[in-house]
Design a protein around this motif. Structure first.
Motif, PDB file in Angstrom:
ATOM      1  N   GLY A  10       0.821  -1.220   0.000  1.00  0.00           N
ATOM      2  CA  GLY A  10       0.000   0.000   0.000  1.00  0.00           C
ATOM      3  C   GLY A  10       0.851   1.264   0.000  1.00  0.00           C
ATOM      4  N   LEU A  11       2.075   1.147   0.508  1.00  0.00           N
ATOM      5  CA  LEU A  11       2.976   2.310   0.512  1.00  0.00           C
ATOM      6  C   LEU A  11       3.909   2.290  -0.702  1.00  0.00           C
ATOM      7  N   GLY A  12       3.693   1.323  -1.572  1.00  0.00           N
ATOM      8  CA  GLY A  12       4.527   1.241  -2.782  1.00  0.00           C
ATOM      9  C   GLY A  12       5.843   0.536  -2.552  1.00  0.00           C
ATOM     10  N   LEU A  13       5.924  -0.298  -1.502  1.00  0.00           N
ATOM     11  CA  LEU A  13       7.171  -1.016  -1.217  1.00  0.00           C
ATOM     12  C   LEU A  13       6.994  -2.527  -1.351  1.00  0.00           C
ATOM     13  N   PRO A  14       8.052  -3.231  -1.744  1.00  0.00           N
ATOM     14  CA  PRO A  14       7.983  -4.702  -1.750  1.00  0.00           C
ATOM     15  C   PRO A  14       8.026  -5.217  -0.315  1.00  0.00           C
ATOM     16  N   PRO A  15       7.728  -6.519  -0.108  1.00  0.00           N
ATOM     17  CA  PRO A  15       7.882  -7.066   1.247  1.00  0.00           C
ATOM     18  C   PRO A  15       9.325  -6.859   1.720  1.00  0.00           C
ATOM     19  N   GLN A  16       9.491  -6.811   3.030  1.00  0.00           N
ATOM     20  CA  GLN A  16      10.821  -6.561   3.585  1.00  0.00           C
ATOM     21  C   GLN A  16      11.758  -7.730   3.249  1.00  0.00           C
ATOM     22  N   ALA A  17      12.941  -7.404   2.714  1.00  0.00           N
ATOM     23  CA  ALA A  17      13.879  -8.467   2.338  1.00  0.00           C
ATOM     24  C   ALA A  17      14.616  -8.974   3.581  1.00  0.00           C
ATOM     25  N   VAL A  18      15.126 -10.201   3.501  1.00  0.00           N
ATOM     26  CA  VAL A  18      15.909 -10.748   4.626  1.00  0.00           C
ATOM     27  C   VAL A  18      17.149  -9.862   4.787  1.00  0.00           C
ATOM     28  N   GLY A  19      17.411  -9.451   6.019  1.00  0.00           N
ATOM     29  CA  GLY A  19      18.596  -8.624   6.293  1.00  0.00           C
ATOM     30  C   GLY A  19      18.377  -7.140   6.069  1.00  0.00           C
ATOM     31  N   GLU A  20      17.197  -6.777   5.571  1.00  0.00           N
ATOM     32  CA  GLU A  20      16.914  -5.347   5.363  1.00  0.00           C
ATOM     33  C   GLU A  20      16.302  -4.742   6.631  1.00  0.00           C
ATOM     34  N   GLN A  21      16.713  -3.534   6.961  1.00  0.00           N
ATOM     35  CA  GLN A  21      16.114  -2.797   8.083  1.00  0.00           C
ATOM     36  C   GLN A  21      15.101  -1.806   7.540  1.00  0.00           C
ATOM     37  N   ARG A  22      13.977  -1.669   8.233  1.00  0.00           N
ATOM     38  CA  ARG A  22      13.035  -0.607   7.861  1.00  0.00           C
ATOM     39  C   ARG A  22      12.845   0.319   9.071  1.00  0.00           C
ATOM     40  N   ILE A  23      13.079   1.593   8.831  1.00  0.00           N
ATOM     41  CA  ILE A  23      13.096   2.557   9.938  1.00  0.00           C
ATOM     42  C   ILE A  23      12.239   3.775   9.579  1.00  0.00           C
ATOM     43  N   SER A  24      11.298   4.110  10.457  1.00  0.00           N
ATOM     44  CA  SER A  24      10.499   5.320  10.189  1.00  0.00           C
ATOM     45  C   SER A  24      11.172   6.510  10.855  1.00  0.00           C
ATOM     46  N   LEU A  25      11.075   7.657  10.205  1.00  0.00           N
ATOM     47  CA  LEU A  25      11.772   8.847  10.702  1.00  0.00           C
ATOM     48  C   LEU A  25      10.809  10.028  10.731  1.00  0.00           C
ATOM     49  N   PHE A  26      10.292  10.322  11.933  1.00  0.00           N
ATOM     50  CA  PHE A  26       9.385  11.459  12.133  1.00  0.00           C
ATOM     51  C   PHE A  26      10.064  12.330  13.172  1.00  0.00           C
ATOM     52  N   SER A  27      10.554  13.508  12.740  1.00  0.00           N
ATOM     53  CA  SER A  27      11.274  14.352  13.700  1.00  0.00           C
ATOM     54  C   SER A  27      11.115  15.807  13.296  1.00  0.00           C
ATOM     55  N   TYR A  28      11.629  16.683  14.148  1.00  0.00           N
ATOM     56  CA  TYR A  28      11.727  18.090  13.794  1.00  0.00           C
ATOM     57  C   TYR A  28      13.003  18.246  12.979  1.00  0.00           C
ATOM     58  N   GLU A  29      13.262  19.479  12.508  1.00  0.00           N
ATOM     59  CA  GLU A  29      14.531  19.767  11.871  1.00  0.00           C
ATOM     60  C   GLU A  29      15.618  19.338  12.865  1.00  0.00           C
ATOM     61  N   ASN A  30      16.670  18.703  12.357  1.00  0.00           N
ATOM     62  CA  ASN A  30      17.632  18.123  13.300  1.00  0.00           C
ATOM     63  C   ASN A  30      19.009  18.027  12.644  1.00  0.00           C
ATOM     64  N   PRO A  31      20.006  18.722  13.202  1.00  0.00           N
ATOM     65  CA  PRO A  31      21.330  18.691  12.583  1.00  0.00           C
ATOM     66  C   PRO A  31      21.937  17.291  12.526  1.00  0.00           C
ATOM     67  N   ALA A  32      21.444  16.385  13.353  1.00  0.00           N
ATOM     68  CA  ALA A  32      22.013  15.034  13.385  1.00  0.00           C
ATOM     69  C   ALA A  32      21.547  14.170  12.207  1.00  0.00           C
ATOM     70  N   ILE A  33      20.561  14.651  11.453  1.00  0.00           N
ATOM     71  CA  ILE A  33      20.018  13.839  10.355  1.00  0.00           C
ATOM     72  C   ILE A  33      21.100  13.496   9.339  1.00  0.00           C
ATOM     73  N   SER A  34      21.922  14.487   9.020  1.00  0.00           N
ATOM     74  CA  SER A  34      22.891  14.288   7.948  1.00  0.00           C
ATOM     75  C   SER A  34      23.907  13.174   8.290  1.00  0.00           C
ATOM     76  N   ASP A  35      24.437  13.202   9.514  1.00  0.00           N
ATOM     77  CA  ASP A  35      25.380  12.150   9.937  1.00  0.00           C
ATOM     78  C   ASP A  35      24.737  10.778   9.888  1.00  0.00           C
ATOM     79  N   LEU A  36      23.504  10.720  10.387  1.00  0.00           N
ATOM     80  CA  LEU A  36      22.845   9.423  10.493  1.00  0.00           C
ATOM     81  C   LEU A  36      22.571   8.825   9.103  1.00  0.00           C
ATOM     82  N   LEU A  37      22.065   9.651   8.204  1.00  0.00           N
ATOM     83  CA  LEU A  37      21.769   9.134   6.865  1.00  0.00           C
ATOM     84  C   LEU A  37      23.063   8.740   6.149  1.00  0.00           C
ATOM     85  N   GLY A  38      24.119   9.532   6.365  1.00  0.00           N
ATOM     86  CA  GLY A  38      25.410   9.211   5.757  1.00  0.00           C
ATOM     87  C   GLY A  38      25.905   7.855   6.251  1.00  0.00           C
ATOM     88  N   GLN A  39      25.716   7.614   7.532  1.00  0.00           N
ATOM     89  CA  GLN A  39      26.154   6.358   8.148  1.00  0.00           C
ATOM     90  C   GLN A  39      25.354   5.173   7.588  1.00  0.00           C
TER      91      GLN A  39
END
Ligand code: TRH
Length: 400
Positions: free
Chosen positions: A190-219
């Motif tokens: 329903g969200l346009g995604l395939p079933p979760q693959a083995v070994g894949e992580q799915r993480i939801s991200l609901f936050s305010y503006e946050n300087p830490a976003i860039s480091d985390l996504l880069g990682q």
């Protein structure tokens, strides 16, 4: 009276979705599970429409999901006060409504018809895990110059507080959803995604503006494991888009950066957002209501607390961490603390994310047990008990 027949909830939207998110949830629960005739007075119908798209934001009065929703404007109509009156987060009630409450009789023992009794008037406060909340929950606050008493009602994490909003069947519905691979696959589809693959992580991200976003996504992009980050349209999206080399983002778009895939989601209605939290492996949440819902999801979570100018939000963050981490093994507790502190501006997130991710299965078990432990303390049930308590006290005082 054993149970309120009618209830007025007043909600002024300060910003974002939390004030109405909580008020709407409570209104629906009192109406649906307890048969109370609830009228919700709201100054901003457009915000509620985001949480409940079937609402008509142009209508001054309407029934929606068993709740009478009224647009709260300056020229407040003359209405009879309800049995239970809830002002959400200290929003100031219309003075004509306060005068109408004051004019009612204090107790049924006065011989007045039940409908004419003075309401039980509650100020539903913001959520905090700080210790002082235990002592302030249910405290009376007499209204100067008027024969009215308002009571503070604090949500919270201990038995001495009002507990947390939790629908009677939520945990069972969560379990049914999480244990049904077909429903999970249909949800992702329903969200346009395939079933979760083995070994894949799915993480939801609901936050305010946050300087830490860039480091985390880069990682995540540089990680060895595929990771899908689901970001709703809103305040954090421009930053997330920037990290993926995009000027902006829209619901339905998806970007790949190394091991990281970012999927932009529409802002979905509340019940569907719950399912997103149930379906993901880890949830980043914010404010108050999504923070509580992520706890019910029974999954590891990271909280971006609503920042306050005087910095008191960090005391609230630490107060919650003290409770949440108390029964975790030391290393896992340290990982949670360090990541949450970094995410809220008190340090870095790079190493803390590694420590957190390495303990994900312990944290998942803990999150599940934590939800179980809190689930016996329902805010709506406590509120109805308190209504009875005040009614009995008033009758007793009248007769003695
Ligand atoms: O939106 P928030 O930041 O709200 C608040 C307010 O800013 C408030 O003034 C402040 O005092 C309070 O935080 C602490 O965060 P919150 O509380 O998590 O509210 C978000 C609501 O939006 C919640 O009910 C979940 C809902 N939601 C959806 O229904 N669909 C979605 O797609 C998403 C992402 C959220």
């Amino acid at each position: 009276m054993n149970k309120p027949v009618t209830c007025d909830i007043f909600c002024a939207v300060v910003d974002n979705y939390g004030d109405i998110g909580v008020s709407w949830r409570l209104a629906r629960q009192l109406a649906h599970e307890h048969g109370v005739a609830v009228r919700l007075w709201l100054d901003d119908l457009h915000t509620l429409q985001r949480l409940c798209p079937e609402l008509d934001a142009g209508k001054a009065a309407q029934m929606c999901r068993e709740v009478e929703v009224r647009h709260w404007t300056k020229d407040f109509p003359e209405v009879a006060p309800a049995d239970l009156v809830i002002e959400a987060f200290a929003c100031e009630l219309p003075s004509s409504y306060i005068q109408a409450m004051a004019a009612l009789t204090p107790s049924s023992a006065a011989g007045a018809p039940l409908a004419k009794r003075k309401p039980v008037w509650i100020n539903l406060e913001y959520l905090s895990a700080e210790d002082w909340v235990d002592g302030c929950h249910k405290l009376p606050s007499p209204r100067p110059n008027l024969p009215l008493v308002k009571h503070f009602f604090f949500p919270g994490f201990t038995r001495k507080t009002g507990g947390l909003l939790l629908e009677g069947d939520l945990i069972a519905r969560r379990d049914a959803f999480q244990n049904d691979p077909a429903r999970l696959a249909a949800f992702w589809q329903g969200l346009g995604l395939p079933p979760q693959a083995v070994g894949e992580q799915r993480i939801s991200l609901f936050s305010y503006e946050n300087p830490a976003i860039s480091d985390l996504l880069g990682q995540w992009a540089a990680g060895s494991q595929p990771l899908t980050c689901l970001v709703p349209e809103g305040r954090a999206l421009p930053q997330v888009a920037g990290c993926c080399g995009q000027a902006q983002g829209r619901a339905g778009e998806a970007w790949q950066r190394g091991s990281l895939r970012v999927q932009v989601l529409p802002f979905v209605e509340q019940a569907r957002y719950d399912e997103l939290l149930w379906a993901c492996d880890v949830n980043f949440v914010r404010g108050e209501d999504s923070f509580v819902r992520a706890q019910w999801a029974g999954k590891p979570l990271i909280w971006h607390i609503y920042p306050q100018h005087d910095g008191v939000h960090m005391q609230k963050l630490h107060a919650f961490l003290d409770k949440y981490c108390a029964s975790l093994p030391q290393e896992a507790a340290e990982a949670v603390r360090a990541l949450w502190e970094g995410w809220n501006g008190e340090g870095k997130t790079l190493q803390p994310w590694n420590e957190f991710a390495a303990r994900q299965s312990i944290l998942a078990k803990h999150a599940h047990a934590w939800a179980q432990q809190l689930s016996g303390n329902s805010l709506a049930l406590n509120l109805l008990d308190f209504f009875r308590e005040i009614g009995t006290m008033r009758d007793f005082n009248f007769q003695n």
